[in-house]
Write a protein that holds these residues in place. Sequence first.
Motif, mmCIF file in Angstrom:
data_model
loop_
_atom_site.group_PDB
_atom_site.id
_atom_site.type_symbol
_atom_site.label_atom_id
_atom_site.label_comp_id
_atom_site.label_asym_id
_atom_site.label_seq_id
_atom_site.Cartn_x
_atom_site.Cartn_y
_atom_site.Cartn_z
ATOM 1 N N GLY A 276 11.473 38.991 -7.706
ATOM 2 C CA GLY A 276 10.477 37.849 -8.414
ATOM 3 C C GLY A 276 11.800 36.928 -9.112
ATOM 4 O O GLY A 276 12.758 36.879 -8.952
ATOM 5 N N GLY A 277 11.081 35.997 -9.909
ATOM 6 C CA GLY A 277 11.745 35.072 -10.622
ATOM 7 C C GLY A 277 10.801 34.487 -11.710
ATOM 8 O O GLY A 277 9.455 34.817 -12.082
ATOM 9 N N TRP A 278 11.072 33.360 -12.295
ATOM 10 C CA TRP A 278 10.315 32.518 -13.429
ATOM 11 C C TRP A 278 10.613 31.250 -13.158
ATOM 12 O O TRP A 278 11.716 30.741 -12.509
ATOM 13 C CB TRP A 278 10.638 33.119 -14.630
ATOM 14 N N LEU A 279 9.617 30.407 -13.524
ATOM 15 C CA LEU A 279 9.686 28.841 -13.834
ATOM 16 C C LEU A 279 9.596 28.727 -15.292
ATOM 17 O O LEU A 279 8.317 29.121 -15.922
ATOM 18 C CB LEU A 279 8.748 28.020 -12.981
ATOM 19 N N ASP A 280 9.993 27.773 -15.713
ATOM 20 C CA ASP A 280 9.966 27.206 -17.200
ATOM 21 C C ASP A 280 9.333 25.967 -17.106
ATOM 22 O O ASP A 280 9.864 24.857 -16.613
ATOM 23 C CB ASP A 280 11.127 27.214 -18.004
ATOM 24 N N LEU A 281 7.941 25.708 -17.307
ATOM 25 C CA LEU A 281 7.029 24.349 -17.287
ATOM 26 C C LEU A 281 6.446 23.968 -18.395
ATOM 27 O O LEU A 281 6.225 24.766 -19.431
ATOM 28 C CB LEU A 281 6.116 24.729 -16.094
#
Length: 281
Positions: A276-281
């Motif tokens: 998995g991972g992440w996005l900073d929005l």
Amino acid sequence: MTRYDYRLVDVFTEKAFGGNPLAVFREPGGLDAKTMQAVAKELHLSETTFVLKPSSASADHRVRMFTPDTELPFAGHPTLGTAYVLADGKDATIRLEEGVGVIRVTLRDGFVQMEQPLPTFTGTTITRKVAADALGLAVEEVRSDVPIQVGSSGIPFLFVPLANLKAVRRARRLGGLGANVYVFALSAERSGSDVHGRMFDDGLGIGEDPATGSAQGPLGAYLVAHDLVRVEPTTRIRVEQGFEIARPSILDVEVDKAGAAVTAVRVGGRCVPMGGGWLDL
């Protein structure tokens, strides 16, 4: 700025880097549709899903799914992959609210299966010659004994039956048919498979899809309706796809029939969690 985590899972495969990859955002918070679409384009997988609270009392979760270019009312590998992630790969029954209604998904011993809406079919004016030209094939490579048809369980596909495995491998996406095209033949690369298929999209931003779960219900019903497989009260069909683009996928289809009517279709396969991972929005 908010951090949004996602899980990555390969669907319709038992091995990593096979099947159709999917990103699942379990807690997308207040992301609007425009941002969801932008996220799907950024990740550039066949589909990306976002899990929300259901609006229907008969569902456990609501799912929105996006290709890089558009939102879909229903799709196969996003449905199975999302359920797999929500259940953490454990045995469960999950009801997902989608654009076509509530889809029931079961997980048993690592196998994930959904009940699809009953397929509908319509005719087409596309001839064998037109289809062959659009696919870079000779007209003789398109079967003449069964029809070219449009079938849908939520997303329409133009089903083009080809003569053999060689023809499916040779097919190219030249355009001109104005539809999502599913080509197939009753021969396969792997022992145990009944059908070899490929899907070329029209306006979804995918190109060639590694594994098209939403096409399998209509495909199974088509094969049963035209007696192209051994028909039983529950006919089981194994379809392989994605081999030409190095994403080998195995899709298992069940078609229930009573008299002349198809009464239920189910599509399933296995999943491999990839991280998995992440996005900073």
